[in-house]
Design a protein around this motif. Structure first.
Motif, PDB file in Angstrom:
ATOM      1  N   SER A 153       0.919  -1.507  -0.172  1.00 53.92           N
ATOM      2  CA  SER A 153      -0.046   0.112   0.143  1.00 53.92           C
ATOM      3  C   SER A 153       0.805   1.335  -0.093  1.00 53.92           C
ATOM      4  CB  SER A 153      -1.214   0.250   0.832  1.00 53.92           C
ATOM      5  OG  SER A 153       0.153  -0.007   2.770  1.00 53.92           O
ATOM      6  N   SER A 154       1.907   0.960   0.792  1.00 51.94           N
ATOM      7  CA  SER A 154       3.406   2.201   0.619  1.00 51.94           C
ATOM      8  C   SER A 154       3.975   2.331   0.048  1.00 51.94           C
ATOM      9  CB  SER A 154       3.208   2.528   2.615  1.00 51.94           C
ATOM     10  OG  SER A 154       4.131   1.664   2.758  1.00 51.94           O
ATOM     11  N   PRO A 155       4.503   3.895  -0.326  1.00 54.37           N
ATOM     12  CA  PRO A 155       6.108   3.226  -1.553  1.00 54.37           C
ATOM     13  C   PRO A 155       7.240   2.910  -0.899  1.00 54.37           C
ATOM     14  CG  PRO A 155       4.402   5.961  -1.817  1.00 54.37           C
ATOM     15  CD  PRO A 155       4.502   4.857  -0.343  1.00 54.37           C
ATOM     16  N   ASP A 156       6.706   3.183   0.593  1.00 55.54           N
ATOM     17  CA  ASP A 156       8.523   2.083   1.781  1.00 55.54           C
ATOM     18  C   ASP A 156       8.063   0.706   1.503  1.00 55.54           C
ATOM     19  OD1 ASP A 156      10.453   2.149   3.072  1.00 55.54           O
ATOM     20  OD2 ASP A 156       8.956   1.421   5.054  1.00 55.54           O
ATOM     21  N   GLN A 203       6.412  -0.615  -1.195  1.00 57.76           N
ATOM     22  CA  GLN A 203       6.668  -1.265  -2.424  1.00 57.76           C
ATOM     23  C   GLN A 203       8.696  -1.480  -2.586  1.00 57.76           C
ATOM     24  OE1 GLN A 203       5.110   1.569  -4.787  1.00 57.76           O
ATOM     25  NE2 GLN A 203       2.840   1.366  -4.471  1.00 57.76           N
TER      26      GLN A 203
END
Length: 124
Positions: free
Chosen positions: A89-92, A94
């Motif tokens: 869900s978050s860029p981190d 990913q």
């Protein structure tokens, strides 16, 4: 001459009557009106009818079993949808997923490169 014609007519009628009624009884073969043969035919007809009834009952049971199975499957609760791949869900998250995938690829390629190096070694 009339006597010869009568004799000839009588001989012809005797021959034709003899061939028409020449139905010889063969031993072991039932003849019409034989009480044993009638009982056997009756028993065979009864057995045939019973067999047909049993086959119809078996088909009915198969159909009812299939219908019951369809009804049971229709009453089941559907399984909840579970996605096969978790989408971060978050860029981190990913970024961590990409780094983990890279580490897995490097581990696999290092093992394969060792095998490739061994296969391409110089012959002695």
């Amino acid at each position: 001459m009339k006597v010869a014609a009568v004799i000839l007519l009588f001989a012809l009628s005797a021959l034709s009557a003899g061939t028409a009624s020449a139905q010889a009884y063969a031993p072991g073969q039932p003849y019409i009106g034989d009480p044993l043969a009638d009982r056997l035919r009756s028993r065979m007809e009864t057995l045939r009818l019973q067999s047909e009834q049993q086959a119809a009952y078996a088909r009915q049971q198969q159909l009812s079993a299939r219908l019951a199975e369809i009804e049971i499957r229709a009453q089941r609760q559907p399984e909840p949808y579970v996605p096969l791949v978790d989408v971060p869900s978050s860029p981190d998250a990913q970024r961590r997923a990409r780094e983990a995938a890279t580490a897995r690829r490097e581990a696999v390629s290092s093992g394969v490169s060792q095998i490739d190096d061994w296969l391409t070694r110089p012959r002695r």
